[in-house]
Enzyme design. Structure first.
Site, mmCIF file in Angstrom:
data_model
loop_
_atom_site.group_PDB
_atom_site.id
_atom_site.type_symbol
_atom_site.label_atom_id
_atom_site.label_comp_id
_atom_site.label_asym_id
_atom_site.label_seq_id
_atom_site.Cartn_x
_atom_site.Cartn_y
_atom_site.Cartn_z
ATOM 1 N N THR A 86 94.692 98.173 -60.991
ATOM 2 C CA THR A 86 93.404 97.898 -60.363
ATOM 3 C C THR A 86 92.315 97.642 -61.397
ATOM 4 O OG1 THR A 86 94.074 99.359 -58.583
ATOM 5 C CG2 THR A 86 91.733 98.823 -58.698
ATOM 6 N N GLY A 125 94.939 106.808 -62.916
ATOM 7 C CA GLY A 125 94.927 108.253 -63.141
ATOM 8 C C GLY A 125 95.385 108.580 -64.558
ATOM 9 N N GLU A 368 98.071 102.524 -52.905
ATOM 10 C CA GLU A 368 99.389 101.991 -52.540
ATOM 11 C C GLU A 368 99.279 101.057 -51.332
ATOM 12 O OE1 GLU A 368 101.896 102.211 -54.420
ATOM 13 O OE2 GLU A 368 101.245 103.857 -55.723
#
Ligand SMILES: Cc1cc2nc3c(=O)[nH]c(=O)nc-3n(C[C@H](O)[C@H](O)[C@H](O)COP(=O)(O)OP(=O)(O)OC[C@H]3O[C@@H](n4cnc5c(N)ncnc54)[C@H](O)[C@@H]3O)c2cc1C
Ligand SMILES: *[C@@H]1O[C@H](CO)[C@@H](O)[C@H](O)[C@H]1NC(C)=O
Ligand SMILES: CC(=O)N[C@H]1CO[C@H](CO)[C@@H](O)[C@@H]1O
Length: 608
Positions: A86, A125, A368
């Site tokens: 992303t 993350g 997701e």
């Protein structure tokens, strides 16, 4: 946190990862890995992406040489990796991603760049502080052509000093709704050079001279996505069953108000409204558990077929997992909040565990695959199947009902003219009405597109102008699948008592879905007004019928106190004593009188 548990499982699955990984089918390493992950007390942590994305992506997409180079350091946590897809400007629309990887044959390197502000990688993350490597998704350019997104292993920090490498601008994106333990980060690449061998080349390749070699099948990338989405269905079941466990146990401990004057205060679970909030969610938690199991089994079956080169069921599985991911996470997301509010004030305390369950669960609606986008993907498959059915093709699998749909007319018929064949106490009959509702809503959506196109709209504009109907059709399709799978499951249960109580839950699930969507059933003429009244009355009976078993039904989820970590949801019901103890441990109580009293409060007195 995963960090603590990481070393626990090193001893057991090691044999699986060491020698035979290269012989395992494409997708199953991820599988085994996630099975391992899901058996722990899950709290989000900075190594999640290392374990759940970086390592599985290596296993799926690295060549043997790359495995030899990267796997052991990754396993030993010398390499700590994340998955950077992303960007600030694009998440859903992958083709819109702007990061570039341009091949330079002179040095046999890729040069990575973030050409704009919006191209900065955003959200991964563990990127902010923890990782020293990232799998970066970038548009591949070689010999002057763009070949779309490919994955590259990019070192971002020095492995000894952890200092960011030249050309790497990396950091944390700041506080979020939750997930505070996870350093979601940003990454800006400025002419970062990596060796040619750092592109993950199991499928697509760039040869030393810059020649691009296409992957054998674009469908291969489906596999992991399908798998992770089907795992999320299981996550929905887990989060909702935990929330129900807490709320239902607490509701049997909590006494409040009175029903009849002068009598002792009843357990709050004995209020009809409390049962109406919680029992349909209890039924939903059971439904989603069975759907989660089904998705896992189906995934295993079909990934077996894929390994044998048979991709025929993949589109259906893809559509099913996308839709059910959205359907179950949306329902669970709102269900957790209902559970929290049903615990009154104490539900707001973190000692209830419900706030944490919510903030940790809610991003599943977004990551997701953003839920609306997922529903639209499922709708695409449904509309395509509908058109095939109309063209006389015999459909197979779960959409085969669209063949039958031809008999139904979309125009709402006068209810009296329709034979009322629906038996609201018969699950098979209810599966049938859910199926017909889905068929009708798919037809409506397809006709909306058709109509738009007759008004000389392009295919794409017709799609945009029908999107509400399309999402509604997907939702109805998923709802039908859940009711059907729950009903099918009952057929496998031999024990009479268990069969009986699960049938009650299945019936409640199906009837509750009818009352909350009664407009659909009435508009389509599938049910008439008196039947909708009957459904409401029947739901009340089912609530009373479930009441004696409610606590046992949540106990059966078998969420251990340690995993539940909820004062309200304790198995022994000893809530108040432990709530006092929990509060006493609050950091604010560490000192009897805090310095802020002398520093800030006391001086206020003189000013008055
Ligand atoms: C906690 C968390 C962790 C994350 N971790 C990672 C990570 O580790 N690595 C990583 O790469 N990313 C990560 N992400 C990013 C995440 O994958 C994206 O946010 C997600 O894919 C959604 O994309 P988006 O943000 O572009 O949403 P958008 O697509 O901008 O969605 C915004 C709205 O637009 C609508 N919309 C968009 N497209 C369409 C369409 N075609 N039709 C109709 N409506 C549309 C959506 O329905 C939504 O309502 C994480 C995000 C979160 C919240
Ligand atoms: C998509 O549809 C909506 C509602 O019909 C409309 O307002 C919007 O302009 C459309 N979007 C585009 C890009 O045409
Ligand atoms: C009054 C009271 O219970 N105080 C407690 C506050 O919290 C600390 C620990 O953080 C305890 O030691 C105190 O007894």
């Amino acid at each position: 946190m995963l960090f603590c548990t990481f070393f626990v499982f090193i001893s057991s699955p090691v044999s699986f990862l060491f020698e035979p990984y290269q012989f395992l089918p494409i997708i199953s390493p991820v599988n085994t890995f996630s099975n391992i992950l899901s058996s722990f007390i899950y709290r989000p942590g900075p190594l999640d992406l290392h374990l759940a994305m970086f390592m599985p992506t290596l296993l799926n997409q690295a060549t043997q040489e790359q495995m030899d180079r990267f796997f052991m350091p990754t396993w030993n946590l010398e390499i700590i990796g994340t998955y950077a897809q992303t960007e600030m400007g694009h998440g859903t629309h992958l083709r819109g991603l702007e990061t570039t990887a341009t091949y330079d044959p002179a040095t046999q390197e890729f040069v990575l760049n973030s050409p704009t502000i919006s191209s900065i990688k955003w959200w991964p993350g563990g990127l902010g502080k923890t990782s020293n490597h990232a799998i970066v998704l970038a548009q591949l350019y070689t010999q002057g052509n763009c070949h779309g997104l490919h994955a590259f292993i990019v070192p971002i920090r020095d492995m000894n000093t952890h200092v960011p490498l030249p050309g790497i601008v990396v950091g944390d994106i700041g506080p979020k709704f939750g997930f505070n333990e996870v350093d979601n980060g940003f990454l800006k690449l400025e002419n970062v050079r990596i060796p040619r061998e750092n592109m993950l080349m199991k499928y697509a390749k760039v040869e030393p001279d810059g020649t691009y070699v296409k992957p054998p099948s674009a469908k291969l990338t489906y596999g992991t996505m399908v798998f992770i989405r089907s795992l999320i269905v299981g996550e929905s079941a887990r989060a909702l069953s935990k929330s129900c466990t807490i709320a239902i146990r607490y509701s049997s401990v909590r006494h409040q108000s009175e029903i009849r004057p002068g009598e002792p205060e009843p357990q709050i679970l004995d209020y009809q409204t409390q049962q109406y909030k919680l029992f349909p969610l209890l039924a939903t938690a059971y439904a989603f558990s069975f759907v989660g199991q089904y998705m896992k089994e189906t995934y295993h079956r079909i990934s077996g077929d894929i390994n044998d080169g048979d991709f025929s069921e993949l589109p259906e599985l893809h559509a099913l997992s996308a839709g059910l991911k959205a359907f179950t996470t949306w329902t669970t997301n709102s269900g957790i909040e209902v559970c929290r509010m049903s615990c009154g004030g104490h539900g707001y305390s973190r000692s209830s565990a419900l706030p944490d369950i919510y903030v940790e669960f809610t991003p599943t609606c977004t990551y997701e695959g953003e839920n609306t986008v997922m529903m639209l993907q499922t709708a695409r498959y449904l509309v395509k199947s509908y058109r095939q059915a109309k063209a006389g093709q015999q459909l197979s699998g779960i959409v085969s009902y669209l063949n039958e749909a031809k008999q139904h007319r979309v125009q709402p018929q006068p209810v009296a003219a329709r034979p009322t064949v629906v038996d609201i106490n018969d699950l098979a009959s209810l599966v049938e009405v859910y199926k017909q509702r889905a068929a009708i809503l798919v037809e409506l959506a397809a006709k909306s597109i058709q109509q738009e196109m007759q008004n000389r709209k392009s295919q794409e504009d017709a799609w945009n102008n029908s999107a509400i109907d399309l999402v509604r059709a997907s939702d109805a399709h998923c709802h039908y699948v859940v009711v059907k799978l729950f009903t099918d499951k009952l057929g496998e249960i031999g024990d009479i008592a268990i069969h009986s109580v699960l049938s009650t839950l299945a019936l409640l699930y199906a009837l509750h879905g009818i009352t909350t969507n009664s407009g659909d059933f009435l508009q389509a003429g599938l049910l008439n007004v008196p039947q909708v009244h009957q459904v409401s009355a029947r739901i009340k009976e089912l609530l009373s019928q479930l009441r004696p078993n409610a606590v046992a039904l949540v106990d059966a989820f078998d969420h251990h106190d340690k995993k539940l970590n909820s004062v309200l949801g304790r198995y022994d019901g000893n809530v108040y004593e432990h709530m006092f103890e929990w509060a006493r441990r609050s950091p604010l109580n560490a000192t009897e009188v805090h310095e802020s009293f002398h520093k800030y409060l006391k001086p206020l007195r003189s000013k008055l």
